[in-house]
Each structure stands twice: as C-alpha cells, then as structure tokens.
Design an enzyme around this catalytic site. Structure first.
Site, PDB file in Angstrom:
ATOM      1  N   TRP A  33       2.384   2.023  -2.632  1.00 15.75           N
ATOM      2  CA  TRP A  33       2.483   1.485  -4.003  1.00 15.75           C
ATOM      3  C   TRP A  33       2.189   2.599  -5.229  1.00 15.75           C
ATOM      4  CZ3 TRP A  33       5.837  -1.450  -6.641  1.00 15.75           C
ATOM      5  CH2 TRP A  33       6.000  -1.775  -7.795  1.00 15.75           C
ATOM      6  N   ASP A  68       5.614  -1.441   0.258  1.00 16.59           N
ATOM      7  CA  ASP A  68       5.370  -1.929  -0.610  1.00 16.59           C
ATOM      8  C   ASP A  68       5.673  -2.239  -0.650  1.00 16.59           C
ATOM      9  OD1 ASP A  68       3.682  -2.665  -2.892  1.00 16.59           O
ATOM     10  OD2 ASP A  68       1.765  -2.791  -2.159  1.00 16.59           O
ATOM     11  N   ASP A  69       6.112  -2.943  -2.600  1.00 14.72           N
ATOM     12  CA  ASP A  69       7.406  -3.759  -2.835  1.00 14.72           C
ATOM     13  C   ASP A  69       8.749  -2.646  -2.991  1.00 14.72           C
ATOM     14  OD1 ASP A  69       8.769  -5.410  -4.162  1.00 14.72           O
ATOM     15  OD2 ASP A  69       7.246  -5.769  -5.892  1.00 14.72           O
ATOM     16  N   CYS A 118       6.303  -8.841  -7.527  1.00 15.67           N
ATOM     17  CA  CYS A 118       6.298  -8.373  -8.581  1.00 15.67           C
ATOM     18  C   CYS A 118       8.132  -6.987  -9.452  1.00 15.67           C
ATOM     19  CB  CYS A 118       5.112  -7.208  -8.467  1.00 15.67           C
ATOM     20  SG  CYS A 118       3.635  -8.538  -8.188  1.00 15.67           S
ATOM     21  N   LYS A 144       1.171  -7.650   3.831  1.00 15.33           N
ATOM     22  CA  LYS A 144       0.752  -7.417   2.028  1.00 15.33           C
ATOM     23  C   LYS A 144       1.168  -8.584   1.672  1.00 15.33           C
ATOM     24  CE  LYS A 144      -0.243  -5.714  -1.735  1.00 15.33           C
ATOM     25  NZ  LYS A 144      -0.175  -3.587  -2.859  1.00 15.33           N
ATOM     26  N   ASP A 146       2.384 -10.623  -1.825  1.00 16.44           N
ATOM     27  CA  ASP A 146       1.401 -10.873  -3.264  1.00 16.44           C
ATOM     28  C   ASP A 146       2.147 -11.861  -3.605  1.00 16.44           C
ATOM     29  OD1 ASP A 146       0.711  -9.311  -5.544  1.00 16.44           O
ATOM     30  OD2 ASP A 146       2.308  -8.375  -5.440  1.00 16.44           O
ATOM     31  N   ARG A 198      -7.507  -9.090  -2.397  1.00 15.48           N
ATOM     32  CA  ARG A 198      -7.241  -8.520  -3.160  1.00 15.48           C
ATOM     33  C   ARG A 198      -8.267  -9.273  -4.465  1.00 15.48           C
ATOM     34  NH1 ARG A 198      -3.467  -5.357  -4.903  1.00 15.48           N
ATOM     35  NH2 ARG A 198      -4.103  -5.550  -7.153  1.00 15.48           N
ATOM     36  N   ASP A 202      -4.472  -4.772 -10.865  1.00 13.38           N
ATOM     37  CA  ASP A 202      -4.419  -3.642 -10.114  1.00 13.38           C
ATOM     38  C   ASP A 202      -5.432  -2.127 -10.486  1.00 13.38           C
ATOM     39  OD1 ASP A 202      -2.275  -5.401  -9.181  1.00 13.38           O
ATOM     40  OD2 ASP A 202      -0.207  -4.000  -9.993  1.00 13.38           O
TER      41      ASP A 202
HETATM   42  C1  GLA Z   1       1.546  -6.207  -7.809  1.00 12.44           C
HETATM   43  C2  GLA Z   1       0.349  -5.545  -6.816  1.00 12.44           C
HETATM   44  C3  GLA Z   1       0.587  -3.960  -6.181  1.00 12.44           C
HETATM   45  C4  GLA Z   1       2.064  -3.081  -5.809  1.00 12.44           C
HETATM   46  C5  GLA Z   1       2.710  -4.267  -7.040  1.00 12.44           C
HETATM   47  C6  GLA Z   1       4.160  -4.127  -6.445  1.00 12.44           C
HETATM   48  O1  GLA Z   1       1.143  -5.616  -9.030  1.00 12.44           O
HETATM   49  O2  GLA Z   1      -0.410  -5.357  -7.725  1.00 12.44           O
HETATM   50  O3  GLA Z   1      -0.114  -3.783  -5.051  1.00 12.44           O
HETATM   51  O4  GLA Z   1       1.639  -4.077  -4.573  1.00 12.44           O
HETATM   52  O5  GLA Z   1       2.666  -5.407  -7.494  1.00 12.44           O
HETATM   53  O6  GLA Z   1       5.249  -4.830  -7.475  1.00 12.44           O
END
Ligand code: GLA
Length: 390
Positions: A33, A68-69, A118, A144, A146, A198, A202
């Site tokens: 990410w 990640d995303d 997200c 992970k 979220d 977490r 961010d």
């Molecule tokens: C959130 C998470 C980030 C990342 C983004 C991806 O903001 O906190 O770490 O995974 O989403 O869209």
C-alpha cells in the site's frame, strides 16, 4: 536459564488471552500500500518477492509479501466469490501466492469487515465463510482485515468485534494457518480474536505522523504479548522526505514497541543504506524477542527550550532489557537519562550494548545511563547481566 517469576506470570497471562493459532511473534514482511497504492500489479509483487531474496531481507527474517487493497475485481463471481482484478492480476491470486512461496516466502491478502474496501471494491461482510475458504484455497498465509465502507452493522466496537470474530472463526474453519491482522482504530480489543491490530489511523512519511502512531500504540501496551501485537502501521522507511536519522529512529521505535515490521517501500529500488536499516540485527532482535512484550514509556522530560524527550523500555528474555532514548522535538542535542529504577532494569543487568553498532558501552552506574541525543534521533540499547562462564 531461569526466567524471573514475575516475567513468567506476565507471559502466562498474555498467552491465556491470545488467539491460539500458533503465531507468537510480530510479523516481518512487506505490504504494497504505502508505495504502490491502488495501482499495484502482479509484476510489482513478483519483483518484490525477488527483491526479498536479492537484498537479504529474506535472510534477515522477513517472510510475508502482502498485497493490500485493489487486488480484487469490482464484482464477485456468479457463485458469490471474490476474484482477481483481470487487468492488474491476470494470472490470479493462487499463481501469485505460489510464485511468492516458491521463493521460500509467504503470501498475504487484504479484505475488510464491511461491504466495501476503502477503495470501493467488494469486501467480506456476510461473506466471511466463502471468502475464508477462497483464501485458503489460494494458499493465502496472511489476511489484513480492514474496516472501511458500507458497514451494515455500524461502527460500534460491538460491530467490529462481531465481524472480526466471524472472519477469525471462518479462517479457523477453513483449516489453513493464516496470520490474522486487523485494523480497528483504537477499539481496545484484540488479543483473543486476532494476531495484530492497528490502533491509529493511517501513517504517512512525516516525523509528526510517526510520533502520532507511537503515542496511540503506546496506550495499548498492556494488550501485547505472545500472539498479539499492536500494529503501529506499515513502515515508511524509504518513502517521502524522512531524513536518514528519522528513518532509523522510526525503525527503532517500531522495533521496541513490538509492532509488526512491514516494509512499505519499493524494495526493487531500495538503496543499500535503506536495506541496512530494515535488516539491522540489533533492532530486529528486540522486535523478535521471545517474550514478545511491548515497551512502555518509563520516563520523560523537557529541555530548557521545552523540547520533549522520552525513554521506553521492555523486558527481554534472559533478564535483559531493551531501552529507547528518544528526542522527539528538541531543537538542540539533549542529555537523556535512562533511570534503571524507573525503567525496571534488573540490578543484575550491567552490560550496555548499542543495538545498532553492537558496541559495548561504558558509563553506566548502578543507577542508570545517560546519552546526548540529537533532535529526532535516539539511542537503542540492551542492558543485560554479564555472561557467566559457569
Ligand atoms: C485503509 C488502511 C490502509 C490501506 C487502505 C487501502 O486506509 O488503513 O492501510 O489498507 O485502506 O484502501
């Protein structure tokens, strides 16, 4: 070697509350990410796995390569399953997992507890069982999980706990060991339902944001122990405009706080200086210490101009202590004292080693140790009993 009874008790209590899925220490790896964002491709991930081997990250102990995303297509399949984005991940996630695993590494993916990620892609709400089975069938080693958008059950702690627990149960039912990392933003829960959480929002590559993540993570030190770690967020070493000294301090903070260490830079373009920070043996040994305890703030003060300094310390196995002397925002060098009484250093521990250089340092009394620390810098030391030869 005898472990001190108090440390043993803390350890046992931490173990009782932890998710019993076999994972004990903070995870070491990389996540797409911070550098690649939503544009990440399968080629980026393959090249990163290659770079783990070529740079020595793998030899230093880093194992997870996490996407990640944005790996998933905008819609589920006709059978209701998640599937890969056809443009950026044309070979599919199982092929990518197996490429990464072929290098002796592990593979991670991202999803979220709500309806959408997200970035507006499909997430796992009310699809926990089918998604966990899909991840297991793709040989995924790490999830992970979220928070994000279209949260049908709302944003209360109860909703977090219910949905994160559901996914944890689904993963267990799927039968593959999967490291379970969540992102719940200070929901004050964790050890019994996930392996890391977490607490802050961010990270970004700025000194202020690094101190923010430290301050949020420090509040939850009581929860950390074998099997559960507070996640200060993915590393920004190598990203943005941090100075080399700020990058070293960032890494030292994450190490002593027993945060996951997930590099967030482009490893395929990392300079030897950056790799030297990420693979530094001393800080890594503190992060991976078998007691898995998080450091606590044990003293602080201000200099004449109001600049704040802090000392964090954590117990290590075999009666040693790790300590971080941190100059947060002083404008000039500041003299920081590590008080052995305040920071719970055993009276038997007298040998002080600098954890970056390996140098054994003089200058300690039975009361403590002091060092002059530059702005945004630190000292990371280990205080241990002398080696015995009998
Ligand atoms: C959130 C998470 C980030 C990342 C983004 C991806 O903001 O906190 O770490 O995974 O989403 O869209």
């Amino acid at each position: 070697m005898l472990v001190e009874p108090l440390v043993l008790l803390v350890l046992l209590l931490a173990e009782v509350g932890a998710l019993q899925n076999g994972f004990r220490l903070p995870q070491l790896g990389w996540n797409s990410w911070n550098h690649f964002g939503c544009g990440v491709t399968e080629q980026d991930v393959r090249s990163t796995a290659d770079a783990f081997v070529a740079t020595g990250m793998k030899d230093a102990g880093y194992e997870y390569v996490n996407v990640d995303d944005c790996w998933m297509a905008m819609n589920r399949t006709a059978e209701g399953k998640l599937t890969h984005d056809p443009q950026r991940f044309p070979s599919g996630m199982k092929a990518l997992a197996n490429y990464v695993q072929g290098k002796g590494l592990k593979f991670g993916l991202y999803s979220a507890r709500c309806g959408k990620t997200c970035q507006g892609r499909p997430a796992s709400q009310d699809h926990e069982w089918v998604d966990a089975e899909t991840f297991a069938s793709w040989d995924v080693d790490y999830l992970k999980y979220d928070n994000c958008m279209e949260c049908k059950y709302g944003y209360t702690s109860e909703a977090y706990i219910m949905q994160v627990t559901r996914m944890g149960d689904a993963i267990r039912a799927a039968g593959r060991p999967i490291f379970y990392s969540t992102e719940m933003g200070g929901a004050k829960f964790g050890p019994d339902i996930c392996n890391s959480a977490r607490e802050g929002s961010d990270i970004s590559p700025s000194w202020e944001r690094i101190l923010y993540e430290l301050d949020v993570g420090a509040k939850y030190a009581d929860m950390a122990g074998p099997g559960f770690h507070n996640d200060l967020d993915m590393l920004e070493v190598g990203n943005g405009n941090l100075t080399p000294e700020e990058e070293r301090t960032h890494f030292a903070i994450w190490s002593i706080m027993s945060s996951p260490l997930l590099a967030g830079n482009n490893l395929t373009a990392a300079t030897p200086e950056l790799i030297k920070i990420l693979t530094a043996k001393g800080p890594l040994s503190v992060n991976q210490d078998s007691l898995a305890l998080q450091a606590r703030l044990c003293s602080n003060g201000t200099d004449a101009a109001g600049g704040l300094w802090e000392v964090y310390a954590k117990s290590l196995a075999h009666g040693a202590t790790a300590a971080l002397l941190l100059s947060r925002n002083a404008s000039a060098a500041v003299n920081i004292t590590l008080s052995f009484a305040a920071c719970n250093v055993s009276a038997k521990a007298t040998v002080i080693t600098d954890l970056w250089s390996g140098e054994v340092l003089g200058g300690s009394s039975h009361m403590g140790w002091s060092a002059v620390v530059q702005p945004h810098s630190h000292r990371l030391v280990r205080i241990a009993p002398p080696e015995r030869d009998f």
